[in-house]
Design a protein around this motif. Structure first.
Motif, PDB file in Angstrom:
ATOM      1  N   LEU A 195     -19.587-103.541  37.573  1.00 30.94           N
ATOM      2  CA  LEU A 195     -19.195-102.125  37.451  1.00 30.94           C
ATOM      3  C   LEU A 195     -19.869-101.480  36.237  1.00 30.94           C
ATOM      4  O   LEU A 195     -20.349-100.355  36.308  1.00 30.94           O
ATOM      5  N   ALA A 196     -19.911-102.207  35.113  1.00 28.30           N
ATOM      6  CA  ALA A 196     -20.511-101.666  33.886  1.00 28.30           C
ATOM      7  C   ALA A 196     -21.991-101.378  34.076  1.00 28.30           C
ATOM      8  O   ALA A 196     -22.513-100.369  33.600  1.00 28.30           O
ATOM      9  N   GLU A 212     -19.039 -96.806  26.533  1.00 26.92           N
ATOM     10  CA  GLU A 212     -18.948 -98.140  25.932  1.00 26.92           C
ATOM     11  C   GLU A 212     -17.922 -98.931  26.726  1.00 26.92           C
ATOM     12  O   GLU A 212     -16.804 -98.475  26.946  1.00 26.92           O
ATOM     13  N   VAL A 213     -18.327-100.102  27.215  1.00 25.19           N
ATOM     14  CA  VAL A 213     -17.456-100.918  28.056  1.00 25.19           C
ATOM     15  C   VAL A 213     -17.109-102.201  27.315  1.00 25.19           C
ATOM     16  O   VAL A 213     -17.997-102.914  26.850  1.00 25.19           O
ATOM     17  N   LYS A 214     -15.818-102.492  27.215  1.00 25.73           N
ATOM     18  CA  LYS A 214     -15.361-103.717  26.540  1.00 25.73           C
ATOM     19  C   LYS A 214     -15.307-104.863  27.556  1.00 25.73           C
ATOM     20  O   LYS A 214     -14.755-104.701  28.639  1.00 25.73           O
ATOM     21  N   LEU A 215     -15.904-105.990  27.185  1.00 28.00           N
ATOM     22  CA  LEU A 215     -15.866-107.178  28.047  1.00 28.00           C
ATOM     23  C   LEU A 215     -15.490-108.395  27.217  1.00 28.00           C
ATOM     24  O   LEU A 215     -15.943-108.542  26.080  1.00 28.00           O
ATOM     25  N   ALA A 216     -14.668-109.255  27.795  1.00 32.77           N
ATOM     26  CA  ALA A 216     -14.323-110.505  27.128  1.00 32.77           C
ATOM     27  C   ALA A 216     -15.358-111.553  27.504  1.00 32.77           C
ATOM     28  O   ALA A 216     -15.601-111.798  28.680  1.00 32.77           O
ATOM     29  N   LEU A 239     -22.349-102.356  25.803  1.00 26.73           N
ATOM     30  CA  LEU A 239     -21.282-103.334  26.026  1.00 26.73           C
ATOM     31  C   LEU A 239     -20.684-103.759  24.694  1.00 26.73           C
ATOM     32  O   LEU A 239     -21.411-104.127  23.768  1.00 26.73           O
ATOM     33  N   SER A 240     -19.373-103.707  24.607  1.00 27.56           N
ATOM     34  CA  SER A 240     -18.658-104.198  23.436  1.00 27.56           C
ATOM     35  C   SER A 240     -18.105-105.572  23.815  1.00 27.56           C
ATOM     36  O   SER A 240     -17.186-105.682  24.629  1.00 27.56           O
ATOM     37  N   ALA A 286     -23.933-104.751  22.488  1.00 29.08           N
ATOM     38  CA  ALA A 286     -25.171-105.186  23.138  1.00 29.08           C
ATOM     39  C   ALA A 286     -25.514-104.238  24.279  1.00 29.08           C
ATOM     40  O   ALA A 286     -24.642-103.561  24.832  1.00 29.08           O
ATOM     41  N   ILE A 287     -26.817-104.208  24.603  1.00 27.45           N
ATOM     42  CA  ILE A 287     -27.268-103.450  25.771  1.00 27.45           C
ATOM     43  C   ILE A 287     -28.007-104.415  26.705  1.00 27.45           C
ATOM     44  O   ILE A 287     -28.608-105.380  26.249  1.00 27.45           O
ATOM     45  N   PRO A 288     -27.961-104.169  28.029  1.00 27.48           N
ATOM     46  CA  PRO A 288     -28.664-105.050  28.962  1.00 27.48           C
ATOM     47  C   PRO A 288     -30.180-104.901  28.813  1.00 27.48           C
ATOM     48  O   PRO A 288     -30.680-103.795  28.710  1.00 27.48           O
ATOM     49  N   LYS A 289     -30.886-106.035  28.762  1.00 30.30           N
ATOM     50  CA  LYS A 289     -32.348-106.004  28.683  1.00 30.30           C
ATOM     51  C   LYS A 289     -32.981-106.526  29.960  1.00 30.30           C
ATOM     52  O   LYS A 289     -34.035-106.073  30.363  1.00 30.30           O
ATOM     53  N   ALA A 290     -32.384-107.507  30.601  1.00 29.00           N
ATOM     54  CA  ALA A 290     -32.906-108.035  31.866  1.00 29.00           C
ATOM     55  C   ALA A 290     -31.728-108.465  32.732  1.00 29.00           C
ATOM     56  O   ALA A 290     -30.827-109.154  32.255  1.00 29.00           O
ATOM     57  N   VAL A 291     -31.745-108.016  33.984  1.00 28.91           N
ATOM     58  CA  VAL A 291     -30.676-108.346  34.927  1.00 28.91           C
ATOM     59  C   VAL A 291     -31.308-109.016  36.141  1.00 28.91           C
ATOM     60  O   VAL A 291     -32.182-108.445  36.785  1.00 28.91           O
ATOM     61  N   GLN A 292     -30.876-110.249  36.428  1.00 24.96           N
ATOM     62  CA  GLN A 292     -31.375-110.967  37.600  1.00 24.96           C
ATOM     63  C   GLN A 292     -30.309-110.926  38.684  1.00 24.96           C
ATOM     64  O   GLN A 292     -29.164-111.301  38.441  1.00 24.96           O
ATOM     65  N   ARG A 293     -30.731-110.450  39.868  1.00 26.21           N
ATOM     66  CA  ARG A 293     -29.813-110.387  41.008  1.00 26.21           C
ATOM     67  C   ARG A 293     -30.338-111.264  42.134  1.00 26.21           C
ATOM     68  O   ARG A 293     -31.528-111.484  42.251  1.00 26.21           O
ATOM     69  N   ASP A 294     -29.427-111.716  42.996  1.00 20.39           N
ATOM     70  CA  ASP A 294     -29.836-112.440  44.187  1.00 20.39           C
ATOM     71  C   ASP A 294     -30.596-111.459  45.080  1.00 20.39           C
ATOM     72  O   ASP A 294     -30.088-110.383  45.381  1.00 20.39           O
ATOM     73  N   PRO A 295     -31.837-111.798  45.504  1.00 18.64           N
ATOM     74  CA  PRO A 295     -32.639-110.841  46.259  1.00 18.64           C
ATOM     75  C   PRO A 295     -32.043-110.450  47.613  1.00 18.64           C
ATOM     76  O   PRO A 295     -32.311-109.363  48.102  1.00 18.64           O
TER      77      PRO A 295
END
Length: 197
Positions: A51-52, A3-7, A60-61, A71-80
């Motif tokens: 990093l997370a 579990e990763v804490k993010l502000a 993610l907390s 929350a959990i990641p559902k879709a991640v968009q990266r620069d190709p």
């Protein structure tokens, strides 16, 4: 399950220009949705989020305006080209709630002797599991498998509390017989010789 804490910071600016400004500040625009609530637009610290996300299905907390959300990641968009994060969609979860996620499949063991090829039909396996106890991966042994053998989803050993969310007869991996290289046809050799002359 880590579990990763993010502000997180709420954001009210939208569009490409606003997103570019956010990314210039080494932050990532994101949307949090789920549980029937209206989507919440936020920004997250870029480096910490990157990093997370190295951990598949990381939990993610989030501290959003003084309120803690999981929350959990559902879709991640990266620069190709450069690979940096452009946008992230996050799904709200609660402790004890079941979610459907894709787990990476880790292959171990050696195939039966002989030049056989292992074909990965699936690289991830869809499972249903508790949101706060998502396994990092599933392990599949291919030890001793021979040409013509295959492993189905129902044959994969799942961690405790995890069930399949895919057809149990779906093929995960199959072993193919290696094909010997064919010698070039005689006519082809004659054509090559004529071309050289």
């Amino acid at each position: 399950m880590s579990e990763v804490k993010l502000a997180a910071e709420s954001r009210s600016e939208f569009g490409k220009g606003a997103a570019r400004r956010i990314r210039r500040e080494n932050k990532v625009p994101a949307v949090v949705y789920g549980h029937g609530a209206d989507p919440v637009h936020i920004t997250l610290p870029g480096h910490e989020l990157l990093l997370a996300l190295r951990t598949p299905n990381v939990l993610l907390s989030l501290d959003i305006d003084g309120k803690n959300e999981l929350a959990i990641p559902k879709a991640v968009q990266r620069d190709p080209l450069k690979g940096f994060l452009e946008h992230v969609d996050l799904l709200l979860v609660k402790r004890g709630e079941k979610v459907t996620v894709e787990l990476p499949i880790v292959i171990e063991g050696e195939l039966a002797p002989g030049a056989n090829l292992l074909e990965h039909v699936l690289n991830t396996l869809a499972v249903e599991t508790e949101a706060t106890h998502i396994p990092e991966s599933v392990t599949l042994s291919v030890a001793g498998l021979d040409a013509g053998d295959s492993v189905l989803a129902k044959d994969v050993e799942l961690p405790k509390g995890t069930t399949l969310a895919v057809d149990e007869d779906a093929v995960v991996v199959q072993v193919l017989a290696a094909q010997a290289e064919e010698a070039p046809a005689e006519g082809a050799e004659d054509d090559e010789a004529a071309a050289e002359a």
